[in-house]
Design a protein around this motif. Structure first.
Motif, PDB file in Angstrom:
ATOM      1  N   VAL A   1      -6.313 -12.091  -4.682  1.00 45.38           N
ATOM      2  CA  VAL A   1      -6.966 -11.239  -5.682  1.00 45.38           C
ATOM      3  C   VAL A   1      -6.672 -11.767  -7.085  1.00 45.38           C
TER       4      VAL A   1
ATOM      5  N   SER B   1      -7.945  -1.481   3.452  1.00 49.36           N
ATOM      6  CA  SER B   1      -7.229  -2.757   3.510  1.00 49.36           C
ATOM      7  C   SER B   1      -5.852  -2.565   2.896  1.00 49.36           C
TER       8      SER B   1
ATOM      9  N   THR C   1      -5.108  -8.759  -0.691  1.00 44.38           N
ATOM     10  CA  THR C   1      -5.378  -7.663   0.230  1.00 44.38           C
ATOM     11  C   THR C   1      -5.352  -8.223   1.649  1.00 44.38           C
TER      12      THR C   1
ATOM     13  N   CYS D   1      -2.550  -7.470  -8.656  1.00 42.33           N
ATOM     14  CA  CYS D   1      -2.651  -7.362  -7.208  1.00 42.33           C
ATOM     15  C   CYS D   1      -2.687  -8.788  -6.673  1.00 42.33           C
TER      16      CYS D   1
ATOM     17  N   THR E   1       0.808  -1.217   0.000  1.00 45.27           N
ATOM     18  CA  THR E   1       0.000   0.000   0.000  1.00 45.27           C
ATOM     19  C   THR E   1       0.842   1.268   0.000  1.00 45.27           C
TER      20      THR E   1
ATOM     21  N   TRP F   1      -2.750  -3.752   0.694  1.00 47.32           N
ATOM     22  CA  TRP F   1      -2.679  -4.603  -0.493  1.00 47.32           C
ATOM     23  C   TRP F   1      -1.233  -4.863  -0.869  1.00 47.32           C
TER      24      TRP F   1
END
Length: 319
Positions: A289, A245, A120, A117, A92, A247
């Motif tokens: 993800v 969240s 998360t 990604c 993040t 990631w």
């Protein structure tokens, strides 16, 4: 002896195989991680590397280059040759740092090829049992009645959990004092000891303490309740629109050819889809993800805008 036709076929097959390997380079693939060994980002990177290797028929190794909120590793990848041999497992902070750092030596979007990604990691707002609030609504009321008398433990300036707390304050209109720590572990310990009252923490880091009654879970940061903590409301049930969240994502340097980028992204997404990989991610408290490069690119852009507002509100400066 081999016939001439067999030799030609073998040679052609070898050439095709060599060409395919050249698409993503012949050397081992390195995934640089801008965090120390043993942390969440490092663990996820090593899990991904172990699963990606067989898919690519390549050796995939992880190299830790911690420091500057992940910027050291990111800069190295931004300057790497676009041959697919050097990748970045970022988090993040890749989006937060775009505003937190006045002058970055790279552009977090233009200097990278977003591949996917990976996962998360939701977090939960926890309180020491002595805090006289049992849910988010009661906490907001308490914080407004006693401005500046409550405090948040944060595991690092500019971290996703720091920003989760400041987003909460921004949306709730409360004043809660931040107490910074160098790492999540000492922050959790001080909340457990009652030295600090509140904390946003990754679910995997505090779930056992919540179940043991050593911490109170006031709300989760996902838009909806989590299956792992079904009795804990989402903060968004009290603060509509609140969501935060962490990631973890895979990037390459800008300039990867479409074929190389597709091969690497597909390999990562295939790895994420494997049952063993998904189980390992879930064990770490992460949600798999595996989106497309275009989807991940747009997500990163939106995260830069979203967290930019929170960074400006917080007034945070890089350590």
């Amino acid at each position: 002896m081999m016939k001439r036709r067999d030799i030609l076929i073998a040679s052609a097959s070898a050439a095709l195989a060599a060409g395919a390997r050249a698409q993503v380079g012949g050397a081992p693939v390195r995934i640089l991680v801008g965090a120390p060994a043993g942390g969440s980002t490092d663990t996820l990177a090593r899990t991904l590397a172990a699963s990606m290797g067989p898919v690519l028929s390549r050796t995939v190794i992880v190299e830790n280059r911690p420091g500057a909120g992940g910027n050291i590793a990111a800069e190295a990848v931004a300057r790497a040759a676009p041959d697919g041999n050097t990748l970045l497992m970022s988090f993040t902070s890749h989006a937060i740092n775009a505003t937190l750092y006045p002058q970055l030596p790279f552009d977090p979007v233009k200097d990278f090829s977003a591949l996917t990604c990976v996962a998360t990691s939701p977090s939960v707002l926890v309180a020491h049992p002595s805090v006289p609030a049992n849910n988010v609504r009661e906490l907001i009321a308490l914080a407004k009645a006693k401005p500046g008398q409550l405090n948040f433990a944060i595991g690092g300036i500019g971290s996703s959990l720091h920003m989760a707390g400041d987003a909460f304050k921004m949306q709730s209109g409360t004043f809660i004092v931040n107490i910074p720590y160098r790492g999540t572990a000492p922050a959790v310990q001080d909340v457990l000891a009652g030295q600090v009252q509140l904390m946003f923490a990754a679910v995997g880091n505090v779930q056992s303490h919540v179940k043991a009654g050593k911490l109170k879970a006031l709300g989760v940061t996902t838009a909806r309740r989590l299956p792992s903590l079904p009795e804990v409301p989402a903060i968004a049930e009290t603060l509509p629109g609140y969501e935060s969240s962490a990631w973890f994502g895979l990037f390459g340097p800008a300039g990867l050819t479409p074929d190389v980028a597709r091969r690497l992204s597909d390999a990562a997404r295939q790895a994420i889809a494997q049952p063993e990989m998904r189980k390992r991610l879930e064990t770490e408290g992460a949600i798999p993800v595996g989106n497309s490069p275009d989807q991940f690119t747009e997500f990163v852009k939106s995260e830069i805008v979203r967290w930019g507002k929170v960074v400006k509100f917080s007034g945070a400066k890089p350590e």
